[in-house]
Write a protein that holds these residues in place. Structure first.
Motif, PDB file in Angstrom:
ATOM      1  N   HIS A 103       0.776  -1.381   0.056  1.00  0.00           N
ATOM      2  CA  HIS A 103      -0.037   0.002   0.081  1.00  0.00           C
ATOM      3  C   HIS A 103       0.682   1.394   0.032  1.00  0.00           C
ATOM      4  N   GLU A 106       2.833   1.668  -3.625  1.00  0.00           N
ATOM      5  CA  GLU A 106       1.846   1.952  -4.427  1.00  0.00           C
ATOM      6  C   GLU A 106       0.980   3.171  -4.252  1.00  0.00           C
ATOM      7  N   LYS A 107       0.406   3.369  -3.232  1.00  0.00           N
ATOM      8  CA  LYS A 107      -0.552   4.483  -2.973  1.00  0.00           C
ATOM      9  C   LYS A 107       0.286   5.715  -2.499  1.00  0.00           C
ATOM     10  N   ASP A 108       1.163   5.722  -1.474  1.00  0.00           N
ATOM     11  CA  ASP A 108       1.849   6.883  -1.047  1.00  0.00           C
ATOM     12  C   ASP A 108       2.932   7.290  -2.181  1.00  0.00           C
ATOM     13  N   GLY A 110       3.234   6.065  -5.083  1.00  0.00           N
ATOM     14  CA  GLY A 110       2.825   6.130  -6.704  1.00  0.00           C
ATOM     15  C   GLY A 110       3.848   5.174  -7.489  1.00  0.00           C
ATOM     16  N   LEU A 111       4.268   4.077  -6.797  1.00  0.00           N
ATOM     17  CA  LEU A 111       5.340   3.197  -7.683  1.00  0.00           C
ATOM     18  C   LEU A 111       4.975   1.927  -7.414  1.00  0.00           C
ATOM     19  N   SER A 218       2.275   8.986   7.000  1.00  0.00           N
ATOM     20  CA  SER A 218       1.970   9.589   5.714  1.00  0.00           C
ATOM     21  C   SER A 218       2.786  10.855   5.498  1.00  0.00           C
ATOM     22  N   LYS A 222       5.075  11.913   2.453  1.00  0.00           N
ATOM     23  CA  LYS A 222       5.088  13.101   1.606  1.00  0.00           C
ATOM     24  C   LYS A 222       6.308  13.803   1.552  1.00  0.00           C
ATOM     25  N   LYS A 225       8.639  12.136  -0.594  1.00  0.00           N
ATOM     26  CA  LYS A 225       8.423  12.197  -2.089  1.00  0.00           C
ATOM     27  C   LYS A 225       8.294  13.425  -2.691  1.00  0.00           C
ATOM     28  N   ASN A 230      11.051  13.312  -9.563  1.00  0.00           N
ATOM     29  CA  ASN A 230      11.081  12.129 -10.562  1.00  0.00           C
ATOM     30  C   ASN A 230      12.408  11.457 -10.751  1.00  0.00           C
TER      31      ASN A 230
END
Length: 237
Positions: A103, A106-108, A110-111, A218, A222, A225, A230
């Motif tokens: 989770h 993939e969710k936090d 985006g990979l 979370s 953030k 991230k 990128n």
């Protein structure tokens, strides 16, 4: 004695199957290799780890994982204290902790899971989650064993730019910080050649049991991230 054996195994002087590993690099080689060879050298280091017999845990174990190596040249790792493997597929065992890890990736972030490194501190994965090992670790009885695995982890971190560390033990071992001190902060980790940007969050088991722990984590996700942008991987296959 263990320190000397550890040095020798990485140099290829002993405990290494010469038919499987040819031209194995020393620790110094690991610390100076170009980033473009990251995946290759992770795989070579995995071979070293697969033959490690330096601590008491290794005597009980037949399965080792140095790291799950992604299909792209990733710069990001998720570091956990231990992993549970499916004995047949050799993939992550489906439980609450692996679900949380998936989770987060993939969710936090985006990979996909095959776009990042997943690294356990304890490399002997088939015994790492046993009650005997966990109890001994909680009592501080396995410091020498953990120190050997920790040096492998240090070699792995040399090759990365970003890392998410799960759990109070890793936070203390790597940064000498209490997990509460580290929450919500970017923490620099200096290697021989560069500085990684890292975060420390609660263990996967704590996050799985406590929704508020996921909310706290979370915030750190953030932050990391945001500084990654990128640049987490060079190219896709």
């Amino acid at each position: 004695m263990l320190e000397e054996l550890y040095r020798r195994i990485l140099l290829g002087d002993s405990y290494i199957n010469a038919d499987e590993i040819v031209g194995s690099p020393s620790v110094d080689n690991f610390l100076s290799i170009p980033n473009s060879d990251r995946k290759t050298y992770f795989e070579i280091l995995n071979k070293h780890i697969n033959t490690c017999r330096l601590c008491s845990i290794s005597k009980l174990s037949s399965a080792r994982v140095g790291a799950f190596v992604p299909k792209v040249d990733s710069k990001l790792a998720f570091v956990v204290e231990s992993l549970s493997l499916d004995s047949k597929s050799r993939s992550l065992y489906e439980n609450a902790e692996s679900e949380i890890l998936g989770h987060v990736i993939e969710k936090d972030f985006g990979l996909l899971q095959d776009e990042v490194f997943i690294i356990p501190l304890i490399k002997c994965v088939d015994v790492a989650d046993s009650s005997m090992v966990r109890n001994a670790m909680s009592k501080g009885e396995m410091q020498g064993d953990i120190k050997i695995c920790l040096k492998y982890l240090f070699a792995q971190l040399e090759l990365l730019d970003f890392a998410v560390l799960f759990g109070a033990r890793l936070c203390k071992l790597i940064f000498d910080l209490d997990i509460k001190e580290a929450n919500g902060k970017l923490i620099p980790y200096k290697t021989k050649n560069k500085t990684l940007q890292c975060i420390c969050v609660e263990s996967l088991s704590n996050i799985a049991r406590n929704s508020s722990a996921l909310k706290e984590a979370s915030i750190s996700f953030k932050l990391l991230k945001g500084v990654m942008g990128n640049s987490v991987y060079e190219s896709r296959f």
